[in-house]
Design a protein around this motif. Structure first.
Motif, PDB file in Angstrom:
ATOM      1  N   GLY A   1      34.729  84.121 -43.761  1.00 50.19           N
ATOM      2  CA  GLY A   1      36.413  83.760 -43.541  1.00 50.19           C
ATOM      3  C   GLY A   1      35.845  82.004 -43.171  1.00 50.19           C
ATOM      4  O   GLY A   1      36.610  81.018 -43.122  1.00 50.19           O
ATOM      5  N   GLY A   2      35.104  81.655 -42.017  1.00 48.36           N
ATOM      6  CA  GLY A   2      34.828  80.280 -41.796  1.00 48.36           C
ATOM      7  C   GLY A   2      33.596  79.343 -42.187  1.00 48.36           C
ATOM      8  O   GLY A   2      33.290  79.301 -43.204  1.00 48.36           O
ATOM      9  N   THR A   3      33.081  78.474 -41.234  1.00 42.94           N
ATOM     10  CA  THR A   3      32.594  76.973 -41.567  1.00 42.94           C
ATOM     11  C   THR A   3      31.186  78.162 -41.490  1.00 42.94           C
ATOM     12  O   THR A   3      30.667  77.449 -42.239  1.00 42.94           O
ATOM     13  N   ASN A   4      30.840  79.118 -41.353  1.00 44.37           N
ATOM     14  CA  ASN A   4      29.398  79.357 -40.996  1.00 44.37           C
ATOM     15  C   ASN A   4      28.868  80.096 -42.222  1.00 44.37           C
ATOM     16  O   ASN A   4      28.373  80.324 -43.033  1.00 44.37           O
ATOM     17  N   GLU A   5      30.331  80.692 -42.856  1.00 38.57           N
ATOM     18  CA  GLU A   5      30.330  81.470 -43.850  1.00 38.57           C
ATOM     19  C   GLU A   5      29.910  80.229 -44.953  1.00 38.57           C
ATOM     20  O   GLU A   5      28.861  80.776 -46.528  1.00 38.57           O
ATOM     21  N   LYS A   6      30.912  79.497 -45.182  1.00 36.57           N
ATOM     22  CA  LYS A   6      30.954  78.327 -46.425  1.00 36.57           C
ATOM     23  C   LYS A   6      29.281  77.995 -46.044  1.00 36.57           C
ATOM     24  O   LYS A   6      28.771  77.325 -47.824  1.00 36.57           O
ATOM     25  N   PHE A   7      28.921  77.339 -45.340  1.00 31.38           N
ATOM     26  CA  PHE A   7      27.877  76.970 -45.143  1.00 31.38           C
ATOM     27  C   PHE A   7      25.922  77.431 -45.659  1.00 31.38           C
ATOM     28  O   PHE A   7      25.624  77.385 -46.770  1.00 31.38           O
TER      29      PHE A   7
ATOM     30  N   ASP B   1      17.995  88.493 -39.313  1.00 30.52           N
ATOM     31  CA  ASP B   1      17.451  87.792 -38.673  1.00 30.52           C
ATOM     32  C   ASP B   1      17.295  86.373 -38.175  1.00 30.52           C
ATOM     33  O   ASP B   1      17.281  85.223 -37.172  1.00 30.52           O
ATOM     34  N   VAL B   2      18.718  86.676 -39.221  1.00 31.62           N
ATOM     35  CA  VAL B   2      18.872  84.771 -38.081  1.00 31.62           C
ATOM     36  C   VAL B   2      20.873  84.010 -38.815  1.00 31.62           C
ATOM     37  O   VAL B   2      21.697  84.834 -39.566  1.00 31.62           O
ATOM     38  N   MET B   3      21.163  83.606 -37.811  1.00 30.84           N
ATOM     39  CA  MET B   3      22.427  82.530 -38.196  1.00 30.84           C
ATOM     40  C   MET B   3      22.275  81.155 -38.268  1.00 30.84           C
ATOM     41  O   MET B   3      22.390  81.004 -36.791  1.00 30.84           O
ATOM     42  N   VAL B   4      23.379  80.971 -38.593  1.00 34.00           N
ATOM     43  CA  VAL B   4      23.493  79.385 -38.408  1.00 34.00           C
ATOM     44  C   VAL B   4      25.108  78.973 -38.293  1.00 34.00           C
ATOM     45  O   VAL B   4      25.690  79.782 -38.662  1.00 34.00           O
ATOM     46  N   THR B   5      25.134  78.654 -36.856  1.00 31.43           N
ATOM     47  CA  THR B   5      26.160  78.704 -36.030  1.00 31.43           C
ATOM     48  C   THR B   5      26.383  77.165 -35.111  1.00 31.43           C
ATOM     49  O   THR B   5      25.642  76.869 -35.742  1.00 31.43           O
ATOM     50  N   ASP B   6      27.626  76.809 -35.333  1.00 27.78           N
ATOM     51  CA  ASP B   6      27.543  75.848 -34.176  1.00 27.78           C
ATOM     52  C   ASP B   6      26.821  76.299 -33.053  1.00 27.78           C
ATOM     53  O   ASP B   6      26.502  76.999 -32.558  1.00 27.78           O
TER      54      ASP B   6
ATOM     55  N   VAL C   1      35.096  68.443 -29.368  1.00 27.83           N
ATOM     56  CA  VAL C   1      34.002  68.637 -29.717  1.00 27.83           C
ATOM     57  C   VAL C   1      33.366  68.083 -30.513  1.00 27.83           C
ATOM     58  O   VAL C   1      33.233  67.748 -31.675  1.00 27.83           O
ATOM     59  N   THR C   2      31.790  68.177 -30.395  1.00 30.78           N
ATOM     60  CA  THR C   2      31.035  67.272 -30.852  1.00 30.78           C
ATOM     61  C   THR C   2      30.160  67.894 -31.771  1.00 30.78           C
ATOM     62  O   THR C   2      29.188  67.925 -30.451  1.00 30.78           O
ATOM     63  N   ASP C   3      29.429  68.327 -32.597  1.00 28.29           N
ATOM     64  CA  ASP C   3      28.498  69.464 -32.531  1.00 28.29           C
ATOM     65  C   ASP C   3      27.641  69.748 -33.935  1.00 28.29           C
ATOM     66  O   ASP C   3      28.167  68.979 -34.733  1.00 28.29           O
ATOM     67  N   GLY C   4      27.139  70.491 -34.775  1.00 29.67           N
ATOM     68  CA  GLY C   4      26.548  70.232 -35.600  1.00 29.67           C
ATOM     69  C   GLY C   4      26.065  71.913 -36.053  1.00 29.67           C
ATOM     70  O   GLY C   4      25.442  72.848 -34.478  1.00 29.67           O
ATOM     71  N   LYS C   5      25.332  72.550 -36.969  1.00 26.75           N
ATOM     72  CA  LYS C   5      24.811  73.760 -36.732  1.00 26.75           C
ATOM     73  C   LYS C   5      23.339  74.288 -36.892  1.00 26.75           C
ATOM     74  O   LYS C   5      22.983  73.240 -37.451  1.00 26.75           O
ATOM     75  N   ARG C   6      23.106  74.692 -36.669  1.00 26.62           N
ATOM     76  CA  ARG C   6      21.876  74.848 -35.823  1.00 26.62           C
ATOM     77  C   ARG C   6      21.482  77.067 -35.653  1.00 26.62           C
ATOM     78  O   ARG C   6      22.444  77.425 -35.905  1.00 26.62           O
TER      79      ARG C   6
END
Length: 257
Positions: free
Chosen positions: A152-158, A187-192, A118-123
């Motif tokens: 604990g994952g990349t969402n929290e790290k971002f 209100d919002v979550m930034v995730t894959d 998978v190639t992706d990005g946070k949105r």
């Protein structure tokens, strides 16, 4: 003199000791045991999650079964979490971890990554009524914006690295985190991006993938393996074939429905 030599040998052994999670004969052990131990969080649609009956489903779950068959063994699933993923791999709880795992240096330090699938990005994802409000990091990072993340994952790290003004709430269950936004408790979550798109599809008219100009980050997902050149070679060959013959796309398309 004997005591001195003993201490010297102990010190030398400590300096040359190889951690339990370092390179070994992982593939040979898998074949001897007849089992591929698969670590997965089971909370991330469409890759790995629990269905209504509690059974693990998802694109990577199905791929794990295919991989085990290709290796001549059976798949055995082992629960892990995003927070404990690295430590569980170090503790030899599984041979391969999968389910939307982002390639990053911390993970690469303790395991081998396969060819990415998978190639992706946070949105961002938000309530549809607010989707035009959160199109940039700066627009999200306001004291009145309630950002929610899984632990604990990349969402929290971002989120921790990007938002200094917006309050961040850690919601412990990734399976129910989007309901927090729908219920106006966040209100919002930034995730894959793939997760944002899927959750918008599952919650039509309620949740929307925010129309950003470009993703906030770019990354690849891959399978995280015990360090062993033979295991990496076998998984890479299998994954390369699965990407070229359409097997991965078919599994992902089925999980996105």
């Amino acid at each position: 003199m004997r005591v001195f030599l003993t201490r010297l040998l102990v010190a030398a052994a400590a300096l040359t000791a190889v951690p339990a999670w370092a390179a070994d004969d992982a593939l040979q052990g898998i074949r001897q045991a007849g089992i591929l131990r698969v670590g997965t969080t089971g909370d991330y649609k469409p890759f790995s999650y629990k269905g209504d009956d509690g059974a693990l489903v998802g694109a990577d779950v199905e791929m794990a079964k295919e991989l085990a068959t290709a290796l001549g063994v059976r798949a055995e699933f082992v629960p892990t979490t995003w927070k404990t993923l690295i430590e569980d791999l170090k503790a030899d709880k599984f041979d391969v971890a999968l389910g939307g795992i982002t390639v990053n240096p911390d993970r690469a330090a303790v395991g081998d990554f396969s060819v990415p699938n998978v190639t992706d990005g946070k949105r961002p994802i938000a309530r549809c009524a607010d989707k035009e409000k959160f199109t940039t990091v700066e627009a999200i990072d306001q004291p009145t914006t309630r950002v929610v993340v899984n632990p604990g994952g990349t969402n929290e790290k971002f989120a921790r690295a990007s938002f200094t003004k917006a309050p961040i709430e850690v919601w412990p269950d990734n399976r129910t985190i989007f309901a927090q936004i729908a219920a106006n408790k966040a209100d919002v979550m930034v995730t894959d991006g793939v997760e944002a798109d899927l959750q918008a599809k599952l919650n039509p008219g309620v949740l929307c993938a925010v129309p950003v100009a470009t993703p906030f980050t770019h990354f690849e997902n891959a399978y995280l393996l015990r360090k062993d050149p033979a295991l990496k070679q076998a998984v890479d060959q299998w994954m390369t074939a699965a990407l070229s013959n359409g097997l991965w796309k078919a599994k992902l398309d089925a999980a996105m429905r």
